[in-house]
Design a protein around this motif. Structure first.
Motif, PDB file in Angstrom:
ATOM      1  N   ALA A  62      41.274  48.131  49.038  1.00  0.00           N
ATOM      2  CA  ALA A  62      40.431  47.723  47.906  1.00  0.00           C
ATOM      3  C   ALA A  62      41.241  46.941  46.884  1.00  0.00           C
ATOM      4  O   ALA A  62      40.775  45.924  46.337  1.00  0.00           O
ATOM      5  CB  ALA A  62      39.798  48.955  47.265  1.00  0.00           C
ATOM      6  N   ALA A  63      42.476  47.404  46.612  1.00  0.00           N
ATOM      7  CA  ALA A  63      43.327  46.705  45.642  1.00  0.00           C
ATOM      8  C   ALA A  63      43.699  45.311  46.141  1.00  0.00           C
ATOM      9  O   ALA A  63      43.667  44.335  45.376  1.00  0.00           O
ATOM     10  CB  ALA A  63      44.586  47.526  45.376  1.00  0.00           C
ATOM     11  N   LEU A  64      44.041  45.201  47.421  1.00  0.00           N
ATOM     12  CA  LEU A  64      44.378  43.892  47.984  1.00  0.00           C
ATOM     13  C   LEU A  64      43.189  42.936  47.896  1.00  0.00           C
ATOM     14  O   LEU A  64      43.344  41.759  47.528  1.00  0.00           O
ATOM     15  CB  LEU A  64      44.812  44.053  49.448  1.00  0.00           C
ATOM     16  CG  LEU A  64      46.193  44.656  49.686  1.00  0.00           C
ATOM     17  CD1 LEU A  64      46.373  44.991  51.165  1.00  0.00           C
ATOM     18  CD2 LEU A  64      47.291  43.706  49.232  1.00  0.00           C
ATOM     19  N   GLN A  84      43.269  39.625  45.624  1.00  0.00           N
ATOM     20  CA  GLN A  84      42.984  38.326  46.248  1.00  0.00           C
ATOM     21  C   GLN A  84      41.818  37.634  45.538  1.00  0.00           C
ATOM     22  O   GLN A  84      41.826  36.417  45.357  1.00  0.00           O
ATOM     23  CB  GLN A  84      42.659  38.529  47.725  1.00  0.00           C
ATOM     24  CG  GLN A  84      43.857  38.955  48.569  1.00  0.00           C
ATOM     25  CD  GLN A  84      43.448  39.461  49.950  1.00  0.00           C
ATOM     26  OE1 GLN A  84      42.284  39.355  50.350  1.00  0.00           O
ATOM     27  NE2 GLN A  84      44.403  40.018  50.676  1.00  0.00           N
ATOM     28  N   ARG A  85      40.829  38.435  45.119  1.00  0.00           N
ATOM     29  CA  ARG A  85      39.648  37.851  44.484  1.00  0.00           C
ATOM     30  C   ARG A  85      39.975  37.196  43.149  1.00  0.00           C
ATOM     31  O   ARG A  85      39.331  36.228  42.752  1.00  0.00           O
ATOM     32  CB  ARG A  85      38.582  38.937  44.319  1.00  0.00           C
ATOM     33  CG  ARG A  85      37.205  38.382  44.004  1.00  0.00           C
ATOM     34  CD  ARG A  85      36.126  39.419  44.233  1.00  0.00           C
ATOM     35  NE  ARG A  85      36.053  39.848  45.617  1.00  0.00           N
ATOM     36  CZ  ARG A  85      35.148  40.702  46.082  1.00  0.00           C
ATOM     37  NH1 ARG A  85      34.239  41.214  45.263  1.00  0.00           N
ATOM     38  NH2 ARG A  85      35.151  41.056  47.350  1.00  0.00           N
ATOM     39  N   ILE A  86      40.970  37.722  42.448  1.00  0.00           N
ATOM     40  CA  ILE A  86      41.330  37.149  41.156  1.00  0.00           C
ATOM     41  C   ILE A  86      42.500  36.178  41.270  1.00  0.00           C
ATOM     42  O   ILE A  86      43.032  35.699  40.258  1.00  0.00           O
ATOM     43  CB  ILE A  86      41.658  38.252  40.124  1.00  0.00           C
ATOM     44  CG1 ILE A  86      42.865  39.085  40.560  1.00  0.00           C
ATOM     45  CG2 ILE A  86      40.449  39.147  39.902  1.00  0.00           C
ATOM     46  CD1 ILE A  86      43.265  40.168  39.558  1.00  0.00           C
ATOM     47  N   GLY A  87      42.943  35.904  42.504  1.00  0.00           N
ATOM     48  CA  GLY A  87      43.984  34.911  42.721  1.00  0.00           C
ATOM     49  C   GLY A  87      45.362  35.361  42.302  1.00  0.00           C
ATOM     50  O   GLY A  87      46.180  34.537  41.860  1.00  0.00           O
ATOM     51  N   SER A  88      45.665  36.651  42.460  1.00  0.00           N
ATOM     52  CA  SER A  88      46.970  37.181  42.060  1.00  0.00           C
ATOM     53  C   SER A  88      47.647  37.814  43.265  1.00  0.00           C
ATOM     54  O   SER A  88      47.278  37.549  44.407  1.00  0.00           O
ATOM     55  CB  SER A  88      46.782  38.196  40.923  1.00  0.00           C
ATOM     56  OG  SER A  88      48.027  38.631  40.420  1.00  0.00           O
ATOM     57  N   ARG A  89      48.648  38.642  43.002  1.00  0.00           N
ATOM     58  CA  ARG A  89      49.332  39.362  44.062  1.00  0.00           C
ATOM     59  C   ARG A  89      49.707  40.748  43.561  1.00  0.00           C
ATOM     60  O   ARG A  89      49.743  40.996  42.343  1.00  0.00           O
ATOM     61  CB  ARG A  89      50.573  38.608  44.533  1.00  0.00           C
ATOM     62  CG  ARG A  89      51.600  38.392  43.437  1.00  0.00           C
ATOM     63  CD  ARG A  89      52.821  37.652  43.920  1.00  0.00           C
ATOM     64  NE  ARG A  89      53.896  37.751  42.923  1.00  0.00           N
ATOM     65  CZ  ARG A  89      55.183  37.827  43.207  1.00  0.00           C
ATOM     66  NH1 ARG A  89      55.583  37.801  44.463  1.00  0.00           N
ATOM     67  NH2 ARG A  89      56.078  37.924  42.234  1.00  0.00           N
ATOM     68  N   MET A  90      50.004  41.664  44.491  1.00  0.00           N
ATOM     69  CA  MET A  90      50.273  43.055  44.117  1.00  0.00           C
ATOM     70  C   MET A  90      51.503  43.158  43.214  1.00  0.00           C
ATOM     71  O   MET A  90      51.537  43.975  42.287  1.00  0.00           O
ATOM     72  CB  MET A  90      50.484  43.904  45.371  1.00  0.00           C
ATOM     73  CG  MET A  90      49.216  44.235  46.127  1.00  0.00           C
ATOM     74  SD  MET A  90      48.011  45.177  45.143  1.00  0.00           S
ATOM     75  CE  MET A  90      48.984  46.610  44.708  1.00  0.00           C
ATOM     76  N   ALA A  91      52.518  42.346  43.456  1.00  0.00           N
ATOM     77  CA  ALA A  91      53.764  42.454  42.704  1.00  0.00           C
ATOM     78  C   ALA A  91      53.592  42.161  41.228  1.00  0.00           C
ATOM     79  O   ALA A  91      54.465  42.503  40.413  1.00  0.00           O
ATOM     80  CB  ALA A  91      54.818  41.522  43.304  1.00  0.00           C
ATOM     81  N   ARG A  99      32.926  36.455  48.260  1.00  0.00           N
ATOM     82  CA  ARG A  99      33.355  36.193  46.887  1.00  0.00           C
ATOM     83  C   ARG A  99      32.173  36.008  45.934  1.00  0.00           C
ATOM     84  O   ARG A  99      32.366  35.621  44.783  1.00  0.00           O
ATOM     85  CB  ARG A  99      34.243  34.949  46.847  1.00  0.00           C
ATOM     86  CG  ARG A  99      35.508  35.058  47.719  1.00  0.00           C
ATOM     87  CD  ARG A  99      36.404  36.209  47.268  1.00  0.00           C
ATOM     88  NE  ARG A  99      37.570  36.357  48.128  1.00  0.00           N
ATOM     89  CZ  ARG A  99      38.727  35.752  47.929  1.00  0.00           C
ATOM     90  NH1 ARG A  99      38.879  34.948  46.901  1.00  0.00           N
ATOM     91  NH2 ARG A  99      39.739  35.947  48.750  1.00  0.00           N
ATOM     92  N   GLU A 100      30.959  36.257  46.389  1.00  0.00           N
ATOM     93  CA  GLU A 100      29.805  36.119  45.517  1.00  0.00           C
ATOM     94  C   GLU A 100      29.867  37.144  44.385  1.00  0.00           C
ATOM     95  O   GLU A 100      30.402  38.240  44.556  1.00  0.00           O
ATOM     96  CB  GLU A 100      28.514  36.324  46.317  1.00  0.00           C
ATOM     97  CG  GLU A 100      28.225  35.228  47.329  1.00  0.00           C
ATOM     98  CD  GLU A 100      27.987  33.889  46.663  1.00  0.00           C
ATOM     99  OE1 GLU A 100      27.261  33.852  45.646  1.00  0.00           O
ATOM    100  OE2 GLU A 100      28.546  32.880  47.135  1.00  0.00           O
TER     101      GLU A 100
END
Length: 569
Positions: A289-291, A295-302, A510-511
């Motif tokens: 879920a976090a990944l 991804q949906r907000i265009g970031s990364r876990m780090a 992504r809707e």
């Protein structure tokens, strides 16, 4: 000349199994019995003439009838009992019904309804299913497992509990056997693990539940829970016996108390093919879920700042899984640990707490000089204090404290991040840290949400927000299938991460309002995708003990279908 083998079952893989029991004895075997689906010719050959009504049904007709009976049950517990009794009569029909109505029935055969059935286990006892191993008679362990009737190469999966940490309801003694049978039902319905290639086990080490000890009907060992050296010796004996008797099986630990869960997993995972769903399964589905959210907000876990409210086995397991992804993205382990703020019953976990910090929590304890002045009242640094100081991007709840994510906490978080990822994961539903309808309202529809229990969609303005359920069933069935197909020698962190990424990859919508995770009604497809990812990860790490020449076909071929096998007369 007659064929002495006949009648026999011809399985889809071409295997032929003789049918030895006859008459009522045959109908008492759940995997052989098909009730009114026996044809007239089959009834004649199998000694069933006159023992069934003359009419014959197809499996599809039987499913329609039993589904109508299921719907007529008065409440969820009655539905659970109905399905359990059907499983004891006709397993193919049970799994066909379950697989066709999985989203509807999963909360009945598993969490949350199964918790009620476990609490009433001794009072409502009807038919044993599984293996009961007592700490008072450890010398009977091998005989008990042998009596289950499966040979060394006939077991893919062993699910075991000691019943101390059942589903948020705590110590349930011998009744914990029902959590293992419920888990295996999901393995079969979701991933096609054959119901006769697995063993459910309860380790009866006593109970500290006074309600059970004072119940005349209680069926377990009637003494306090054994701990310490004797408990450890019993666990070690169990691991060694299972590994010797069933060398190809995945050993799945279920609902152990937090300290024992982490300690047992850490001790055995390097040498045995073993997995703890409360730690690793929960971690994997929340990581998925976090990944998906990141991804949906265009970031990364780090780049995330993560607050974990409820740093028990599940909460810390989630942190560990996320930390490993951060390390794969370039952070050192120490840098990744610093991206987490974990709270327990005494507030934010800090190094100054000393012995009150559990071993598995230590990597996430914050330095005391870092948090000077954080506590708004007294010495306890609470959730709101942490959110105000940290300005987290992800908030995870595994505390079982209903309403802990208050409006003040959520709105404070939403002030500092455009798309806060908020996961109130505690089960059952009344224990959730917040309700999605409130989170959506408090963040003006900006939050990305995953919950532990199922929640209805939430309308906010013109957008309907579909709430992702971070259900372990999205991960553990496929993981077990992948281990079974690859014959993996152990379960690695990379295999866990691969399972999470496979689930996240299936939530690409992504809707506005789209859920972070695939729905439970896609479980069969999700499990296959997870299994394929696990097989590839196992092969890459040289953990697979079979050659994966065509992994897609090998995964598909391993998935048992709930259909009646052909009877050759």
């Amino acid at each position: 000349m007659t064929d002495a083998r006949k009648p026999f079952l011809r399985l889809d893989n071409g295997e032929e199994l003789p049918i030895k029991p006859r008459g009522y004895q045959l109908m008492s075997r759940p995997m052989l019995n098909r009730g009114t689906a026996f044809t007239h010719e089959e009834r004649t050959a199998l000694g069933l003439t006159g023992l069934l009504p003359p009419g014959s049904n197809t499996l599809e007709m039987q499913v329609r009838r039993v589904y109508a009976q299921y719907q007529s049950q008065g409440d969820d517990l009655s539905k659970n009992v109905f399905l359990t009794q059907m499983r004891d009569r006709n397993e193919v029909l049970f799994y066909r019904l379950l697989s066709e109505h999985l989203e509807e029935m999963l909360p009945i055969v598993y969490t949350p309804t199964i918790g009620q059935a476990i609490e009433l286990y001794s009072d409502w006892y009807s038919r044993p299913r599984g293996v009961y191993l007592s700490i008072d008679r450890p010398e009977e362990m091998e005989d008990s497992l042998s009596n289950y009737g499966l040979d060394a190469d006939e077991v893919d999966l062993v699910v075991v509990t000691d019943s101390e940490g059942i589903l948020g309801i705590g110590d349930q003694g011998v009744g914990g056997i029902a959590i293992t049978t419920g888990k295996l039902a999901v393995y079969t319905a979701a991933a096609g693990i054959h119901p006769r290639r697995s063993i459910p086990i309860v380790l009866d080490v006593g109970t500290d539940n006074l309600r059970l000890l004072n119940n005349d009907n209680y069926l377990g060992e009637r003494h306090a829970r054994v701990r310490g050296e004797r408990y450890d010796e019993f666990i070690d004996r169990f691991v060694q016996v299972v590994s010797r008797m069933f060398p190809g099986a995945l050993l799945h630990w279920e609902d152990f108390a937090a300290d024992n869960a982490h300690r047992i997993l850490a001790k055995y995972r390097g040498e045995h093919c073993t997995f703890n769903d409360d730690i690793q399964g929960t971690a994997a589905v929340v990581l998925a879920a976090a990944l998906a959210g990141v991804q949906r907000i265009g970031s990364r876990m780090a780049d995330q700042r993560i607050v974990v409210y409820g740093a028990g086995s599940a909460g810390v397991g989630i942190a560990e899984a996320m930390r490993d992804v951060m390390v794969s993205e370039g952070l050192s382990r120490e840098e990744a640990n610093r991206r987490f703020w974990c709270l327990g019953s005494r507030g934010l976990i800090t190094q100054g707490m000393g012995s009150r910090v559990r071993d598995f929590q230590e990597p996430y304890a914050r330095p005391d000089d870092e948090v000077i002045g954080w506590a708004s009242t007294g010495n306890r640094i609470g959730l709101l204090d942490v959110v105000q100081r940290v300005q987290p991007t992800i908030l995870i709840g595994t505390s079982a404290q209903a309403g802990a994510f208050t409006q003040e906490v959520v709105t404070e978080m939403a002030k500092h991040t455009a798309r806060p990822i908020i996961m109130p994961l505690s089960n059952p539903t009344p224990r959730a840290e917040a309700k999605p309808v409130d989170i959506v309202s408090w963040t003006d529809g900006r939050a990305l949400i995953a919950t532990g229990s199922p929640f209805a969609p939430v309308r906010h303005g013109d957008v309907v927000h579909y709430i992702a359920q971070a259900n372990n069933a999205l991960v553990f069935p496929g993981l077990g299938l992948g281990v079974s197909v690859s014959k993996a020698s152990r379960v690695s962190d990379r295999m866990i991460e691969a399972s999470a990424r496979a689930v996240a990859d299936m939530a690409q919508d992504r809707e506005p309002g789209a859920p972070l995770l695939p729905s439970v009604d896609q479980l069969r497809t999700v499990s296959a995708a997870v299994a394929l990812a696990v097989c590839k990860a196992a092969a890459k790490e040289d953990l697979a003990r079979v050659e994966l020449t065509d992994p897609v076909q090998q995964v598909f071929a391993q998935m048992w279908q709930p259909t009646y096998a052909k009877i050759v007369l």
